[in-house]
Design a protein around this motif. Structure first.
Motif, short mmCIF file in Angstrom:
data_model
loop_
_atom_site.label_atom_id
_atom_site.label_comp_id
_atom_site.label_asym_id
_atom_site.label_seq_id
_atom_site.Cartn_x
_atom_site.Cartn_y
_atom_site.Cartn_z
N GLU A 120 48.50 -36.89 -11.61
CA GLU A 120 47.96 -35.87 -10.60
C GLU A 120 47.76 -36.80 -9.30
N SER A 123 47.16 -30.54 -7.17
CA SER A 123 47.09 -29.05 -7.57
C SER A 123 46.40 -27.98 -6.83
N ILE A 167 44.11 -37.30 -13.30
CA ILE A 167 44.81 -36.07 -14.31
C ILE A 167 44.52 -34.83 -13.79
N TYR A 168 45.32 -33.91 -14.47
CA TYR A 168 45.15 -32.59 -14.17
C TYR A 168 45.38 -31.78 -15.53
N ASN A 169 44.79 -30.53 -15.74
CA ASN A 169 45.01 -29.57 -17.06
C ASN A 169 45.41 -28.29 -16.49
N ARG A 170 46.00 -27.59 -17.22
CA ARG A 170 46.41 -26.13 -16.68
C ARG A 170 46.22 -25.48 -17.93
N GLY A 210 48.23 -32.48 -18.23
CA GLY A 210 49.24 -33.20 -17.23
C GLY A 210 48.68 -34.62 -17.13
N ASP A 211 49.70 -35.48 -16.28
CA ASP A 211 49.20 -36.72 -15.92
C ASP A 211 49.79 -36.97 -14.37
N GLY A 221 47.66 -26.74 -20.99
CA GLY A 221 48.76 -28.02 -20.65
C GLY A 221 48.07 -28.94 -20.34
N HIS A 259 47.75 -40.92 -10.27
CA HIS A 259 47.16 -41.49 -11.24
C HIS A 259 46.08 -42.58 -11.12
#
Length: 103
Positions: free
Chosen positions: A96, A29, A75-78, A93-94, A91, A8
């Motif tokens: 990462e 990821s 951060i990440y996103n899916r 996320g945090d 989705g 993060h």
């Protein structure tokens, strides 16, 4: 190559950073993005196969001063779909992780 393990937010020193035009930042990821080496604040963004019908994106803000890099908001996103023509599910996320920096 540096293996900072930043989750993060965090700071890492990258010896020889200024000797490169750009470096690659690898996210936990599986995504990896290119980061410039000039002083200033830059956005590092990337995308990777999330498996099946999904895509993972990763994002960080990198502030560079000399050989020191401070990452914020890693951060990440899916994005997932059950199949062609199906709704896309997002989705967020945090926390990462940046697992490696190389180039």
């Amino acid at each position: 190559m540096a293996r900072p393990g930043i989750k993060h937010d965090g700071t890492v020193t990258i010896p020889g950073l200024k000797g490169r035009a750009a470096v690659t930042v690898a996210f936990g990821s599986g995504a990896s993005g290119v980061m410039p080496t000039s002083d200033g604040t830059h956005v590092v963004a990337a995308a990777a196969d999330g498996g099946g019908s999904s895509v993972v994106t990763a994002y960080a803000t990198a502030s560079i001063s000399g050989e020191q890099v401070t990452f914020k908001d890693v951060i990440y996103n899916r994005y997932v779909s059950s199949g062609l023509g199906s709704a896309l599910i997002f989705g967020a996320g945090d926390a990462e992780t940046i697992v490696a920096i190389y180039g």
